[in-house]
Scaffold this motif. Sequence first.
Motif, mmCIF file in Angstrom:
data_model
loop_
_atom_site.group_PDB
_atom_site.id
_atom_site.type_symbol
_atom_site.label_atom_id
_atom_site.label_comp_id
_atom_site.label_asym_id
_atom_site.label_seq_id
_atom_site.Cartn_x
_atom_site.Cartn_y
_atom_site.Cartn_z
ATOM 1 N N VAL A 33 0.835 -1.195 0.000
ATOM 2 C CA VAL A 33 0.000 0.000 0.000
ATOM 3 C C VAL A 33 0.873 1.249 0.000
ATOM 4 O O VAL A 33 1.984 1.243 0.530
ATOM 5 N N THR A 34 0.339 2.293 -0.608
ATOM 6 C CA THR A 34 0.912 3.633 -0.505
ATOM 7 C C THR A 34 -0.168 4.493 0.126
ATOM 8 O O THR A 34 -1.254 4.622 -0.424
ATOM 9 N N TYR A 35 0.144 5.033 1.302
ATOM 10 C CA TYR A 35 -0.854 5.881 1.965
ATOM 11 C C TYR A 35 -0.261 7.263 2.185
ATOM 12 O O TYR A 35 0.955 7.462 2.194
ATOM 13 N N THR A 36 -1.149 8.229 2.357
ATOM 14 C CA THR A 36 -0.752 9.623 2.534
ATOM 15 C C THR A 36 -1.361 10.143 3.823
ATOM 16 O O THR A 36 -2.525 9.877 4.109
ATOM 17 N N ASP A 37 -0.546 10.867 4.595
ATOM 18 C CA ASP A 37 -1.085 11.502 5.803
ATOM 19 C C ASP A 37 -0.421 12.865 5.978
ATOM 20 O O ASP A 37 0.679 13.111 5.471
ATOM 21 N N THR A 38 -1.116 13.737 6.694
ATOM 22 C CA THR A 38 -0.634 15.086 6.958
ATOM 23 C C THR A 38 -0.147 15.156 8.399
ATOM 24 O O THR A 38 -0.866 14.768 9.322
ATOM 25 N N TRP A 39 1.073 15.624 8.572
ATOM 26 C CA TRP A 39 1.686 15.774 9.886
ATOM 27 C C TRP A 39 1.513 17.218 10.336
ATOM 28 O O TRP A 39 1.922 18.154 9.648
ATOM 29 N N LEU A 40 0.898 17.407 11.489
ATOM 30 C CA LEU A 40 0.675 18.724 12.082
ATOM 31 C C LEU A 40 1.655 18.871 13.246
ATOM 32 O O LEU A 40 1.519 18.202 14.275
ATOM 33 N N LYS A 96 5.455 23.614 17.781
ATOM 34 C CA LYS A 96 6.823 24.081 18.036
ATOM 35 C C LYS A 96 7.495 23.335 19.194
ATOM 36 O O LYS A 96 8.720 23.333 19.305
ATOM 37 N N SER A 97 6.725 22.650 20.038
ATOM 38 C CA SER A 97 7.290 21.880 21.158
ATOM 39 C C SER A 97 7.928 20.566 20.684
ATOM 40 O O SER A 97 8.593 19.892 21.468
ATOM 41 N N GLY A 98 7.699 20.206 19.419
ATOM 42 C CA GLY A 98 8.218 18.936 18.907
ATOM 43 C C GLY A 98 7.194 17.822 18.967
ATOM 44 O O GLY A 98 7.452 16.697 18.545
ATOM 45 N N ARG A 99 6.009 18.149 19.516
ATOM 46 C CA ARG A 99 4.924 17.155 19.531
ATOM 47 C C ARG A 99 4.069 17.351 18.285
ATOM 48 O O ARG A 99 4.095 18.400 17.656
ATOM 49 N N PHE A 100 3.310 16.332 17.934
ATOM 50 C CA PHE A 100 2.561 16.378 16.675
ATOM 51 C C PHE A 100 1.240 15.631 16.796
ATOM 52 O O PHE A 100 0.981 14.916 17.764
ATOM 53 N N GLN A 101 0.422 15.832 15.777
ATOM 54 C CA GLN A 101 -0.774 15.029 15.535
ATOM 55 C C GLN A 101 -0.779 14.699 14.055
ATOM 56 O O GLN A 101 -0.199 15.421 13.248
ATOM 57 N N LEU A 102 -1.430 13.600 13.733
ATOM 58 C CA LEU A 102 -1.640 13.266 12.348
ATOM 59 C C LEU A 102 -3.059 13.682 11.987
ATOM 60 O O LEU A 102 -3.975 13.553 12.810
ATOM 61 N N ASP A 103 -3.250 14.180 10.788
ATOM 62 C CA ASP A 103 -4.561 14.656 10.372
ATOM 63 C C ASP A 103 -5.616 13.555 10.522
ATOM 64 O O ASP A 103 -6.761 13.839 10.880
ATOM 65 N N THR A 104 -5.239 12.314 10.298
ATOM 66 C CA THR A 104 -6.180 11.197 10.398
ATOM 67 C C THR A 104 -6.772 11.084 11.804
ATOM 68 O O THR A 104 -7.930 10.738 11.957
ATOM 69 N N LEU A 105 -5.981 11.376 12.842
ATOM 70 C CA LEU A 105 -6.440 11.215 14.225
ATOM 71 C C LEU A 105 -6.436 12.548 14.987
ATOM 72 O O LEU A 105 -6.442 12.539 16.219
ATOM 73 N N THR A 106 -6.445 13.658 14.282
ATOM 74 C CA THR A 106 -6.346 14.948 14.950
ATOM 75 C C THR A 106 -7.560 15.212 15.857
ATOM 76 O O THR A 106 -8.667 14.719 15.604
ATOM 77 N N GLU A 107 -7.309 15.984 16.878
ATOM 78 C CA GLU A 107 -8.389 16.421 17.777
ATOM 79 C C GLU A 107 -8.896 17.796 17.379
ATOM 80 O O GLU A 107 -9.691 18.397 18.084
ATOM 81 N N GLY A 108 -8.358 18.285 16.253
ATOM 82 C CA GLY A 108 -8.809 19.591 15.755
ATOM 83 C C GLY A 108 -7.851 20.699 16.139
ATOM 84 O O GLY A 108 -6.803 20.481 16.742
ATOM 85 N N GLN A 109 -8.270 21.906 15.775
ATOM 86 C CA GLN A 109 -7.445 23.087 15.996
ATOM 87 C C GLN A 109 -8.297 24.171 16.631
ATOM 88 O O GLN A 109 -9.493 24.268 16.362
ATOM 89 N N LEU A 110 -7.698 24.963 17.520
ATOM 90 C CA LEU A 110 -8.421 26.075 18.155
ATOM 91 C C LEU A 110 -8.743 27.168 17.167
ATOM 92 O O LEU A 110 -8.136 27.405 16.198
#
Length: 175
Positions: free
Chosen positions: A151-158, A161-175
């Motif tokens: 498989v080839t899958y695509t995801d967005t890395w959010l 600045k602290s070095g922590r991240f979320q992936l768009d697939t499992l994001t909790e959203g944005q303020l």
Amino acid sequence: MQQFLTVRGCAPTRWNVPFLAGLLAVLAGCSSPPPKPPPAATAPVAPPPVTVAPPPLPQPTHTSQAPTPRDYRRDAAKHLYDRNTQRIFAGKLPPLLYAVGVLQVDIDRMGFVTDIRWMRAPSHAPEVMADIERSVRAAAPFPAPVRMGKVTYTDTWLWHKSGRFQLDTLTEGQL
């Protein structure tokens, strides 16, 4: 018969006939048997070939039953979250992020990463790009895509600045 039993001009007598017979018997017993013929030249017998079975292929530890790359994306995101629990940004992300990158990942039938391509690289933050690539490779093997084979899958890395991240697939959203 007497004419045949003369030895060196001796006339046969009663005592020398048995003597001559015994002497002939002794001499016959002293002869060696005829030599045996040399053994026929035979080709050396080679041992049967040893068949070595190939080592068994490694079996995937986790599998994904996802029928499409989009469905697989969720399994891959969960897998990455499990491998990076301390680095996941908890809660809603702030409105301004340090970096956003879109990454395409090729996974083989065993769940190993075969290629990584940036579709939208956060080129202003090369350290983030290197960290994301390192994180993806370190998380291998991913769940094996048993229904698709590879498989080839695509995801967005959010990236915060602290070095922590979320992936768009499992994001909790944005303020």
